[in-house]
Design a protein around this motif. Structure first.
Motif, PDB file in Angstrom:
ATOM      1  N   UNK A 174     -40.622  -9.673 -88.844  1.00  0.00           N
ATOM      2  CA  UNK A 174     -41.346  -9.956 -89.077  1.00  0.00           C
ATOM      3  C   UNK A 174     -41.840 -10.527 -89.665  1.00  0.00           C
ATOM      4  N   UNK A 175     -41.101 -11.828 -89.943  1.00  0.00           N
ATOM      5  CA  UNK A 175     -40.419 -12.281 -91.630  1.00  0.00           C
ATOM      6  C   UNK A 175     -39.635 -13.279 -91.488  1.00  0.00           C
ATOM      7  N   UNK A 176     -38.799 -13.134 -92.819  1.00  0.00           N
ATOM      8  CA  UNK A 176     -37.787 -14.158 -92.789  1.00  0.00           C
ATOM      9  C   UNK A 176     -36.334 -13.066 -93.631  1.00  0.00           C
ATOM     10  N   UNK A 177     -35.395 -12.259 -92.714  1.00  0.00           N
ATOM     11  CA  UNK A 177     -34.807 -11.607 -93.603  1.00  0.00           C
ATOM     12  C   UNK A 177     -33.804 -12.439 -94.533  1.00  0.00           C
ATOM     13  N   UNK A 178     -33.562 -14.244 -94.239  1.00  0.00           N
ATOM     14  CA  UNK A 178     -33.086 -14.042 -94.914  1.00  0.00           C
ATOM     15  C   UNK A 178     -33.248 -15.608 -96.363  1.00  0.00           C
ATOM     16  N   UNK A 179     -34.537 -14.613 -96.697  1.00  0.00           N
ATOM     17  CA  UNK A 179     -35.106 -15.416 -97.602  1.00  0.00           C
ATOM     18  C   UNK A 179     -34.539 -13.828 -99.025  1.00  0.00           C
ATOM     19  N   UNK A 180     -34.305 -13.099 -98.241  1.00  0.00           N
ATOM     20  CA  UNK A 180     -33.404 -12.073 -99.377  1.00  0.00           C
ATOM     21  C   UNK A 180     -32.721 -11.841-100.334  1.00  0.00           C
ATOM     22  N   UNK A 181     -32.487 -10.875-101.173  1.00  0.00           N
ATOM     23  CA  UNK A 181     -31.807 -11.240-101.965  1.00  0.00           C
ATOM     24  C   UNK A 181     -32.332  -9.607-102.459  1.00  0.00           C
ATOM     25  N   UNK A 182     -30.734  -8.552-103.206  1.00  0.00           N
ATOM     26  CA  UNK A 182     -31.172  -7.576-103.616  1.00  0.00           C
ATOM     27  C   UNK A 182     -31.540  -7.508-105.293  1.00  0.00           C
ATOM     28  N   UNK A 183     -31.803  -8.352-106.203  1.00  0.00           N
ATOM     29  CA  UNK A 183     -32.162  -8.641-107.129  1.00  0.00           C
ATOM     30  C   UNK A 183     -33.425  -8.740-107.102  1.00  0.00           C
ATOM     31  N   UNK A 184     -33.975  -9.826-106.041  1.00  0.00           N
ATOM     32  CA  UNK A 184     -35.603  -9.490-105.566  1.00  0.00           C
ATOM     33  C   UNK A 184     -36.385  -7.985-105.154  1.00  0.00           C
ATOM     34  N   UNK A 185     -34.755  -6.624-104.651  1.00  0.00           N
ATOM     35  CA  UNK A 185     -35.610  -6.308-104.633  1.00  0.00           C
ATOM     36  C   UNK A 185     -35.450  -5.129-105.636  1.00  0.00           C
ATOM     37  N   UNK A 186     -34.519  -4.579-106.546  1.00  0.00           N
ATOM     38  CA  UNK A 186     -34.163  -4.527-108.088  1.00  0.00           C
ATOM     39  C   UNK A 186     -36.039  -4.338-108.234  1.00  0.00           C
ATOM     40  N   UNK A 240     -36.048  -6.323 -96.150  1.00  0.00           N
ATOM     41  CA  UNK A 240     -34.456  -6.271 -96.654  1.00  0.00           C
ATOM     42  C   UNK A 240     -33.569  -6.664 -98.142  1.00  0.00           C
ATOM     43  N   UNK A 241     -34.537  -7.347 -98.710  1.00  0.00           N
ATOM     44  CA  UNK A 241     -33.774  -7.250-100.345  1.00  0.00           C
ATOM     45  C   UNK A 241     -34.764  -5.414-100.796  1.00  0.00           C
ATOM     46  N   UNK A 242     -35.374  -4.756-100.661  1.00  0.00           N
ATOM     47  CA  UNK A 242     -34.886  -3.450-101.156  1.00  0.00           C
ATOM     48  C   UNK A 242     -34.097  -2.103-101.018  1.00  0.00           C
ATOM     49  N   UNK A 243     -33.718  -2.985 -99.741  1.00  0.00           N
ATOM     50  CA  UNK A 243     -33.093  -1.605 -99.067  1.00  0.00           C
ATOM     51  C   UNK A 243     -31.794  -2.502 -99.402  1.00  0.00           C
ATOM     52  N   UNK A 244     -31.378  -3.729 -99.728  1.00  0.00           N
ATOM     53  CA  UNK A 244     -29.291  -4.887-100.756  1.00  0.00           C
ATOM     54  C   UNK A 244     -29.787  -4.190-101.924  1.00  0.00           C
ATOM     55  N   UNK A 245     -30.838  -4.200-102.306  1.00  0.00           N
ATOM     56  CA  UNK A 245     -30.670  -2.781-103.933  1.00  0.00           C
ATOM     57  C   UNK A 245     -30.424  -1.794-103.857  1.00  0.00           C
ATOM     58  N   UNK A 246     -30.993  -0.918-103.111  1.00  0.00           N
ATOM     59  CA  UNK A 246     -30.903   0.254-103.455  1.00  0.00           C
ATOM     60  C   UNK A 246     -29.712   0.893-102.118  1.00  0.00           C
ATOM     61  N   UNK A 247     -29.968   0.227-101.572  1.00  0.00           N
ATOM     62  CA  UNK A 247     -28.866   1.215-100.069  1.00  0.00           C
ATOM     63  C   UNK A 247     -27.355  -0.159 -99.237  1.00  0.00           C
ATOM     64  N   UNK A 248     -27.133  -0.825-100.070  1.00  0.00           N
ATOM     65  CA  UNK A 248     -26.477  -2.305 -99.157  1.00  0.00           C
ATOM     66  C   UNK A 248     -25.560  -1.700 -98.051  1.00  0.00           C
ATOM     67  N   UNK A 249     -24.793  -1.067 -98.636  1.00  0.00           N
ATOM     68  CA  UNK A 249     -23.407  -0.471 -97.701  1.00  0.00           C
ATOM     69  C   UNK A 249     -24.109  -0.034 -96.533  1.00  0.00           C
ATOM     70  N   UNK A 250     -25.754   0.172 -96.402  1.00  0.00           N
ATOM     71  CA  UNK A 250     -26.893   0.176 -94.819  1.00  0.00           C
ATOM     72  C   UNK A 250     -27.569  -0.521 -94.327  1.00  0.00           C
TER      73      UNK A 250
END
Length: 239
Positions: A205-217, A165-175
């Motif tokens: 399988x995990x917790x999307x609530x812990x995700x953010x775009x900075x982690x993804x970057x 979730x972090x990865x897509x929040x960073x690269x493709x947030x619109x998705x």
């Protein structure tokens, strides 16, 4: 050098400075109710792009389909057989080898066991068939989990959770369509289950609530660093 975007003359010029190609493998697979079916493909391709900004590297167009057994009953998943997957990698490598490339990195954004083993089997067969080539087969997830261990708050995060979730929040947030609930499926030990969705309804399988775009970057950059290391190792035969 993104192969899909360059001309034949640019490809030929690239061969003068680079004999290594990165082949991204992904999937068309459910990633919860919040991430796109192309999540695995996006992650693998984006890492290749970042690596190619740091070192001379051919980046092949991604292979969008994979062997997805655990999620085959979830809506949207399109799975191919391990035999088809093996044949795809072998044919792609043979063709690129005929064009003059000798180092091959098959990086898969989909980390399913049978999928990964099919790619590894194909690689093992290729290095026997073509004695002058070097091949690496790695999963994007393993590199992200290892390199970004200090960032990941979710123990056992594996699919459509904090990392992806972090990865897509960073690269493709619109998705990204909101956030699915945390989920940790529990399959029966040793028993082959026909309807896996009954044990894994949310596809997370995990917790999307812990995700953010900075982690993804940061994760994307760390995995790209690992790919650069692989390129240098293959080119120097450091193994």
């Amino acid at each position: 050098m993104l192969i899909e975007n360059i001309t034949m003359d640019e490809f030929a010029q690239g061969l003068e400075v680079c004999k290594t190609v990165y082949i991204p493998f992904g999937s068309v697979e459910e990633h919860g109710s919040h991430l796109p079916l192309s999540t695995d493909t996006i992650e693998a391709y984006e890492v290749g792009k970042r690596a190619a900004e740091r070192i001379p590297l051919f980046v092949a167009p991604p292979v969008h389909y994979g062997c997805c057994r655990s999620t085959s009953r979830h809506p949207g998943t399109v799975s191919i057989s391990t035999g088809t997957l093996k044949a795809l990698l072998k044919d792609i490598v043979r063709s690129l080898h005929a064009q003059g490339l000798v180092n091959f990195i098959a990086l898969t954004g989909h980390a399913g066991g049978s999928h990964r083993m099919a790619l590894q089997d194909a690689g093992e067969e290729l290095i026997q068939e073509l004695p002058d080539i070097n091949v690496a087969v790695v999963t994007e997830y393993e590199l992200a989990k290892e390199s970004g261990a200090h960032l990941i708050e979710t123990r056992g995060d594996a699919h459509a959770g904090e990392i992806e979730t972090s990865r897509i929040m960073h690269s493709h947030p619109h998705l990204v369509k909101g956030l699915s609930a945390a989920e940790y499926p529990n399959f029966p030990t040793g028993i082959l289950v026909r309807d896996k969705q009954s044990f894994w309804p949310g596809g997370v399988w995990g917790d999307p609530g812990k995700a953010n775009a900075e982690k993804g970057k940061i994760l994307e950059s760390l995995v790209a660093d690992k790919v650069v290391e692989l390129v240098k190792a293959l080119e120097s035969r450091l193994w």
